[in-house]
Design an enzyme around this catalytic site. Structure first.
Site, PDB file in Angstrom:
ATOM      1  N   PHE A 130       0.831  -1.213   0.000  1.00 27.45           N
ATOM      2  CA  PHE A 130       0.000   0.000   0.000  1.00 27.45           C
ATOM      3  C   PHE A 130       0.860   1.255   0.000  1.00 27.45           C
ATOM      4  CE2 PHE A 130      -2.041   3.141   2.985  1.00 27.45           C
ATOM      5  CZ  PHE A 130      -2.924   3.681   2.061  1.00 27.45           C
ATOM      6  N   HIS A 131       0.421   2.252  -0.761  1.00 28.71           N
ATOM      7  CA  HIS A 131       1.063   3.569  -0.785  1.00 28.71           C
ATOM      8  C   HIS A 131       0.012   4.609  -0.436  1.00 28.71           C
ATOM      9  CE1 HIS A 131       3.049   7.218  -1.963  1.00 28.71           C
ATOM     10  NE2 HIS A 131       4.109   6.607  -2.443  1.00 28.71           N
ATOM     11  N   SER A 132       0.166   5.255   0.704  1.00 28.08           N
ATOM     12  CA  SER A 132      -0.789   6.270   1.148  1.00 28.08           C
ATOM     13  C   SER A 132      -0.608   7.571   0.373  1.00 28.08           C
ATOM     14  CB  SER A 132      -0.598   6.526   2.646  1.00 28.08           C
ATOM     15  OG  SER A 132      -1.459   7.552   3.086  1.00 28.08           O
TER      16      SER A 132
END
Length: 964
Positions: free
Chosen positions: A815-817
């Protein structure tokens, strides 16, 4: 009594057809005897494959049958050795039958026949067990040589309706069998479908039968020959016969008139090595143009901050260098146009400065060198087309050189895992061939421009700017479509990628399909220009564009193949018409519009960092629609232009001669792409580093688009540290490189193939994120892609994958916020991801970029009862972006490894043991222990202790941390 010649007795005379029958009988005996013996003695062993055995698989493949087991292998080798004699004779007789004066095709076909025979012996006597690489190389060489041999035999067939009919049927059956053959092999190898290998085996055996039967048809033609053995000295009769001063030729070549076949017209020209080298030189110059152009986005994108590239993430000013392509505007100045047209060699040579940019360390200087090269190359190509405008055959050759140059660039990138070895981001240590590429480029320019050209005053046509407007719009759409979608064979594949299980194409081997579609489209534009420039074909291309944009998996990719064929086909009439207009307006304005399309294409994903970006947020559909509208303007200009009726007849001997050598090169490139696809086919036999300890090591790394801090491509350096850290699972962020500004690359292809890992690319380039990817030593059972809530800022990508780790299903989230500037986005994303992680009861780990401080804010949403996740080390206060969370696993170790100059973000890694759940009590769960208490196989590599290696070392804690 045998007939008697004046120079000896005839001992034996027989029809040439028996050579064919001997070859057919021996070949079939080789395979069938091995099949019978193998099934009789080793049935259960030869139907067994890496996934299944009897009864799921019940019929053996060819390779299993003729492989290493005695005695079936001996039967096969004995009969295949006997086959070699008739095989060489068959090739020789076919050459004698078809050889004609002033025709190069019989020579080429005979060479392919001999080459096939030798390579057949190679893969027969060198099994995959003896030497896997050489067995594969010789096998694929045999299969590739079969293509020109088959087509050449059909083209050269004498006027015998029966033989021609059989050859066409058998050739069609042979090539038709390849499609289901590949399909069922993928079903077996990728999807592991029970029984798929048995079905594959039937098609594999059918291929053998069709291949031998095709050559058996020569029995019909060879009946015209009588092969005679003469006793010239009489030794067979017991006396010496006087040898005459000269002998007579017994066998004479049978001459027959060729049928009127298009392929025969093309290849029946007198072969000239000089003309072939001329065509190759032109194509290489086209390849250099596309190589420099596709590298420009890389060097522009890189320079946003002198310390950490890409950190600024905004307008830097260097983006103005993309305007280097508008140099054809200068051709509107008559005196300057005259200068360029009369000294094209000088301008082409000056453009090669762009290839020397790799010698410069300073990234800014490197950028300006590439920009200068493109400025000169764009100017030179526009001037070249303008110069040849009144010589249709020469103009067509230059357009072919430019378009085949793009196809060459795609093939080269296909062979180099989407990198180009002559880019300014390459050098000898990361796979570059810059010096050799420059030397060949200089030689190509000197050869291509050595012939005298017409004076510019003789060929310049006066055209109004208004007449040039529609062609310039067409050039803009065409140029952008070719660059954005066709400059890499995997771009459209990744548009359609949806994760595991595999439901669509994969970059290798299916990149060869993209290249084949490009080649087919080029042939349509070459031989059916009326069709290529028609509204009907435009409609088909537009439908393909819509399907590619809106659909996924195989259906979406099929739309992409249609679009690829259309763009290549229409490139010939559009460029041809544009060359007859005012070059300053047509190419200058066309390339200017192309530049705006490039920015448009970037803004749809970079909307958060550019003025007015939100207006085009996530509108790839707008980009595609605009591209096709622009191409449609060009089609309208062709259909309404009188130039369309002034084209020379397609059957002109001069035109045929010009085309021949470009078609040779095009065919070679297609064969190379097939070879590359075969060699790059994934093996799916990957082994984790510590299988016996049931330990796996997971890592997270933000790789910033695979360019290091000195603007060199960083794949090789990334591979080395991932291998040395013994990572079994790694999440990569900011990894989507399939855009013009990033060179249409895919780092994961190289890493996965070199490290032996499964790969999930994550949300594709048409999903408007900066990318998230997953590499795993363990099979990816299932994966889904998510776009998390992002009402204001950039889209946040996530992968939810289920891995089979030592027989236990483990969920992995990558995941990349969103950015720090958008707190509401990050809050919504934390809630979405917490619910997603909490939805699974399986053991899980999160490899992420969270943009939060430990124990504060959104951290408490990610690490919560809602998600069920634990922090790998809650005491590590010095974090802001990268985090590893877990649940349902025993965490045994954690380390932070410095980045060196690869990127601006460290690599965080954790070790986990499958089958042992963590302690419920927090104090017990987070209890640290000394490394001496940890078994050897569960420790982190000692290589990175102290100063480490190549700038990589354990830091922050100065050593790994281990947990009870």
């Amino acid at each position: 009594m045998a007939p008697r010649y004046k120079d000896g007795d005839v001992v034996l005379a027989f029809s040439g057809k028996w050579v064919s029958w001997a070859h057919t009988g021996a070949a079939y005996a080789a395979f069938l005897s091995a099949l019978i013996v193998g099934c009789s003695i080793h049935y259960n062993k030869i139907v067994q494959n890496e996934w299944y055995g009897y009864p799921e698989e019940w019929f053996p493949s060819v390779s299993a049958t003729i492989g290493d087991r005695y005695p079936e292998r001996s039967f096969f080798m004995l009969f295949i050795a006997i086959t070699s004699g008739p095989r060489f004779a068959l090739v020789g007789l076919w050459y004698l039958l078809t050889a004609r004066l002033n025709s190069s095709l019989p020579n080429a076909v005979a060479f392919m026949g001999l080459f096939r025979t030798l390579t057949c012996g190679g893969w027969t006597y060198i099994t995959s067990t003896d030497n896997h690489d050489w067995h594969d190389i010789l096998m694929i060489s045999y299969l590739i040589a079969t293509v020109p041999w088959t087509l050449g035999c059909i083209a050269l067939s004498p006027n015998n309706f029966k033989a021609v009919k059989y050859r066409k049927y058998l050739a069609g059956a042979f090539f038709g069998t390849l499609v289901p053959l590949v399909y069922f092999f993928i079903q077996h190898k990728v999807h592991r479908v029970p029984g798929a290998y048995t079905t594959y085996a039937f098609f594999e055996w059918a291929l053998i039968l069709f291949d031998v039967a095709f050559d058996a048809v020569t029995a019909i033609d060879f009946d015209t020959f009588e092969l005679i053995v003469r006793d010239r000295k009489g030794l067979s009769k017991g006396y010496v016969y006087k040898l005459p001063n000269s002998s007579q030729q017994v066998l004479k070549t049978i001459r027959e008139n060729e049928k009127d076949k298009p392929i025969g017209q093309i290849f029946s020209q007198v072969f000239s090595w000089s003309s072939l080298f001329d065509a190759a030189a032109d194509v290489y110059i086209g390849f250099v143009f596309w190589s420099m152009l596709t590298s420009l986005g890389l060097v522009v994108w890189f320079i946003t901050d002198t310390d950490f590239p890409l950190w600024h993430m905004g307008i830097s000013g260097y983006e103005a260098m993309i305007m280097a392509t508008v140099s054809p505007f200068m051709l509107a100045i008559r005196s300057f146009r005259s200068l360029v047209l009369n000294d094209l060699r000088l301008f082409h040579l000056m453009s090669l400065v762009g290839l020397l940019a790799y010698l410069v360390v300073n990234p800014v200087v490197r950028l300006f060198m590439v920009g200068f090269g493109i400025w000169m190359s764009s100017l030179s190509w526009a001037a070249t087309w303008c110069l040849e405008a009144r010589q249709p055959a020469h103009l067509e050759s230059k357009i072919l050189a430019w378009t085949i140059g793009l196809l060459t660039s795609s093939v080269v990138k296909f062979a180099n895992h989407t990198n180009n070895p002559i880019w300014p981001t390459s050098h000898s240590d990361n796979g570059g061939w810059n010096g050799l590429g420059f030397i060949i480029a200089v030689s190509a320019v000197l050869r291509s421009t050595r012939a005298p050209v017409l004076r510019s005053q003789q060929i310049t046509q006066k055209r109004s700017n208004f007449q040039s407007l529609l062609p310039s719009l067409g050039i803009a759409g065409l140029f952008f479509g070719m660059h954005s979608l066709l400059s890499d064979s995997s771009t459209m594949i990744l548009w359609s990628w949806e994760g595991y299980p595999v439901r669509g194409p994969i970059s290798a081997p299916h990149g060869a399909w993209t290249i084949a579609a490009m080649g087919l489209g080029l042939l349509v534009g070459l031989f059916r220009e009326d069709l290529a420039s028609s509204w009907k074909f435009y409609g088909i291309g537009s439908v393909g564009a819509a399907i590619l944009t809106e659909k996924t998996n195989w259906f979406g990719y099929y739309g992409g193949l249609v679009l690829a064929a259309y763009l290549m086909a229409v490139s010939i009439p559009l460029t041809s018409l544009a060359s007859r207009q005012n070059p300053g307006t047509t190419f200058g304005f066309g390339f200017l519009l192309y530049n705006f399309m490039t920015l448009f294409h970037v803004w749809v994903v970079a909307y958060a960092f550019v003025p007015g970006g939100p207006m085009v947020r996530e509108h790839t559909d707008w980009v595609m629609a605009t591209t096709m509208i622009l191409v449609g303007c060009g089609v309208f200009s062709v259909s309404s232009s009188s130039a369309a009726q002034t084209r020379r007849p397609a059957t002109s001997p001069n035109v045929q001669k010009q085309r021949t050598y470009y078609l040779y090169i095009l065919g070679l490139l297609q064969l190379l792409s097939i070879s590359i696809a075969y060699l790059r086919f994934p093996t799916y036999d990957y082994t984790p580093y510590h299988k016996d300890d049931r330990i796996f090591t997971a890592g997270i790394w933000t790789i910033h688009f695979s360019l290091d801090n000195d603007m060199w491509s960083s794949e090789y350096r990334m591979r080395d540290i991932i291998k040395e850290l013994e990572l079994d699972v790694v999440g990569l962020l900011e990894s989507d490189l399939q855009r013009i500004i990033m060179g249409n690359r895919d780092t994961t292809q190289f890493l996965a193939e070199d490290l032996g890992m499964y790969v999930d690319y994550g949300p594709g380039p048409n999903k408007h994120t900066w990318g998230a990817a997953l590499l795993s030593k363990f099979p990816i059972v299932n994966s889904t892609h998510h776009l998390l809530p992002s009402p204001v800022g950039e889209l946040a990508p996530a992968i939810h994958a289920t891995l089979d780790i030592y027989g236990e299903l483990v969920d992995v989230f990558v995941f990349h916020s969103g950015q720090e500037e958008d707190p509401e986005d990050r809050r919504l994303q934390s809630e979405y991801l917490a619910d997603l992680m909490g939805s699974t009861s399986r053991p899980a780990i999160l490899l992420s970029y969270l943009v939060t401080k430990p124990l504060e804010g959104n951290y408490n949403t990610y690490v919560s009862e809602r998600s069920g996740m634990h922090d790998i080390d809650p005491s590590d206060w010095d974090r802001w972006c990268e985090y590893i969370l877990y649940k349902g696993l025993r965490r045994t170790g954690y380390a932070r490894v410095s980045r060196s100059t690869i990127t601006d973000t460290e690599l965080q890694v954790g070790k986990f043991k499958v089958g042992e759940k963590p302690a419920e009590a927090e104090k017990i769960r987070d209890k640290m222990i000394e490394e001496s208490q940890v078994p050897e196989g569960m420790r982190f590599p000692a290589l990175f202790r102290g100063e480490g290696v190549r700038g990589h070392a354990y830091h922050v804690f100065d050593e790994p941390r281990y947990f009870a």
